[in-house]
Design a protein around this motif. Structure first.
Motif, PDB file in Angstrom:
ATOM      1  N   ASN A  18       0.810  -1.215   0.000  1.00  0.00           N
ATOM      2  CA  ASN A  18       0.000   0.000   0.000  1.00  0.00           C
ATOM      3  C   ASN A  18       0.848   1.271   0.000  1.00  0.00           C
ATOM      4  OD1 ASN A  18      -2.715  -1.394   0.518  1.00  0.00           O
ATOM      5  ND2 ASN A  18      -1.488  -2.106   2.251  1.00  0.00           N
ATOM      6  N   GLN A  20       2.698   2.181   2.505  1.00  0.00           N
ATOM      7  CA  GLN A  20       2.664   2.718   3.864  1.00  0.00           C
ATOM      8  C   GLN A  20       3.617   1.935   4.758  1.00  0.00           C
ATOM      9  OE1 GLN A  20      -1.744   2.483   4.279  1.00  0.00           O
ATOM     10  NE2 GLN A  20      -1.645   4.684   4.675  1.00  0.00           N
ATOM     11  N   HIS A  69       3.205   7.400   4.732  1.00  0.00           N
ATOM     12  CA  HIS A  69       3.435   6.911   3.384  1.00  0.00           C
ATOM     13  C   HIS A  69       4.906   7.004   2.974  1.00  0.00           C
ATOM     14  CE1 HIS A  69      -0.916   7.551   3.283  1.00  0.00           C
ATOM     15  NE2 HIS A  69      -0.955   6.804   2.180  1.00  0.00           N
ATOM     16  N   THR A 185      -3.208 -10.387   1.916  1.00  0.00           N
ATOM     17  CA  THR A 185      -3.162  -9.133   1.161  1.00  0.00           C
ATOM     18  C   THR A 185      -4.527  -8.483   1.034  1.00  0.00           C
ATOM     19  OG1 THR A 185      -1.283  -9.996  -0.096  1.00  0.00           O
ATOM     20  CG2 THR A 185      -2.407  -8.079  -1.011  1.00  0.00           C
ATOM     21  N   GLN A 189      -5.159  -4.700   2.413  1.00  0.00           N
ATOM     22  CA  GLN A 189      -5.374  -3.583   1.496  1.00  0.00           C
ATOM     23  C   GLN A 189      -6.568  -2.736   1.946  1.00  0.00           C
ATOM     24  OE1 GLN A 189      -5.474  -5.599  -2.361  1.00  0.00           O
ATOM     25  NE2 GLN A 189      -3.463  -4.757  -2.849  1.00  0.00           N
ATOM     26  N   ARG A 242      -7.986   1.237   6.561  1.00  0.00           N
ATOM     27  CA  ARG A 242      -6.749   1.844   6.071  1.00  0.00           C
ATOM     28  C   ARG A 242      -7.036   3.206   5.459  1.00  0.00           C
ATOM     29  NH1 ARG A 242      -1.705   0.085   5.289  1.00  0.00           N
ATOM     30  NH2 ARG A 242      -2.228  -2.087   5.722  1.00  0.00           N
ATOM     31  N   ALA A 244      -6.164   6.343   3.042  1.00  0.00           N
ATOM     32  CA  ALA A 244      -5.517   6.506   1.733  1.00  0.00           C
ATOM     33  C   ALA A 244      -4.312   7.426   1.857  1.00  0.00           C
ATOM     34  CB  ALA A 244      -6.522   7.095   0.746  1.00  0.00           C
TER      35      ALA A 244
END
Length: 244
Positions: A18, A20, A69, A185, A189, A242, A244
């Motif tokens: 991702n 992150q 990020h 995964t 996600q 999660r 963005a």
């Protein structure tokens, strides 16, 4: 020297699919930050090896409000609190470039004799640490992982070369990777671990087969690792959507 601080620029090797900060990379950053501070205090790895001892983790707890990020710079601070019996409490605070706290963590460290593989008393190592009794801990001491009823998945796993560290056992950060791999995964996600509580009961060494038991109930999870009948470690916590 009461506390120690570093800035960390998040690189691709620190991040997941991702983009992150990966949970195991959070633990790795904590480990390296602790090592750097201890080295300045005269109780780093090289200092302890001369006595035939090393630092090992007994418990960790990480609480994140968001995962930064790729390309962000994180400020990480660590400090210890007074020794409790054989345990050395140490805390961490993570801030983003704007100075906002995005996470915090607490750990309990022990000293292990490399010859006997047994923990030893704090001894004169405790005297090397400055008095931090006036510093406010950002959270309580790391918790124990509770039981969880729900759907269970079981997988057998043999530790591999990349799981092992310089102390000859599975590194504390790798248990977070095992958790993420079992969560999968698709789940990660959509969600990220809001909390990670890790209890390290006994070391896992090369050649030991581990049975991984993952239990899920809603956003709560628990991963228990067994070597034979012995509970080697537990990870518990809660997922959050999660960002963005």
């Amino acid at each position: 020297m009461k506390s120690y601080q570093e800035n960390l620029l998040l690189r691709t090797c620190d991040c997941d699919v991702n983009g992150q900060w990966r949970p195991s990379a959070v633990l790795a950053a904590m480990q390296e930050l602790s090592g750097a501070h201890c080295a300045l205090l005269g109780c780093g790895r090289d200092d302890l090896l001369r006595r035939g001892i090393v630092w090992i983790l007994a418990r960790s707890e990480v609480q994140m409000t968001r995962y930064p990020h790729l390309g962000e710079t994180i400020t990480m601070q660590t400090f210890h609190k007074p020794v409790r019996l054989r345990f050395f409490p140490r805390y961490y605070i993570f801030k983003d470039a704007a100075g906002e706290v995005i996470g915090k963590a607490g750990t309990l460290w022990l000293l292990m004799d490399l010859a006997t593989r047994q923990t030893i008393p704090a001894g004169d190592i405790a005297a090397l640490l400055p008095d931090n009794s006036e510093l406010a801990a950002p959270m309580a001491l790391p918790a124990t992982v509770g039981q969880l009823q729900g759907e269970e998945t079981v997988m057998m796993y043999d530790p591999v070369y990349t799981d092992l560290d310089v102390n000859g056992h599975v590194n504390n950060t790798k248990y977070a990777d095992w958790l993420c791999n079992m969560l999968g995964t698709d789940t990660l996600q959509q969600y990220a671990p809001e909390s990670l509580i890790l209890n390290y009961n006994v070391e896992v060494r090369p050649g030991q087969h581990v049975a991984l038991h993952l239990t899920r109930h809603g956003l709560e999870y628990r991963l228990a690792g067994y070597h034979g009948e012995k509970l080697a470690f537990e990870i518990g916590g809660r997922l959050m959507p999660r960002q963005a």
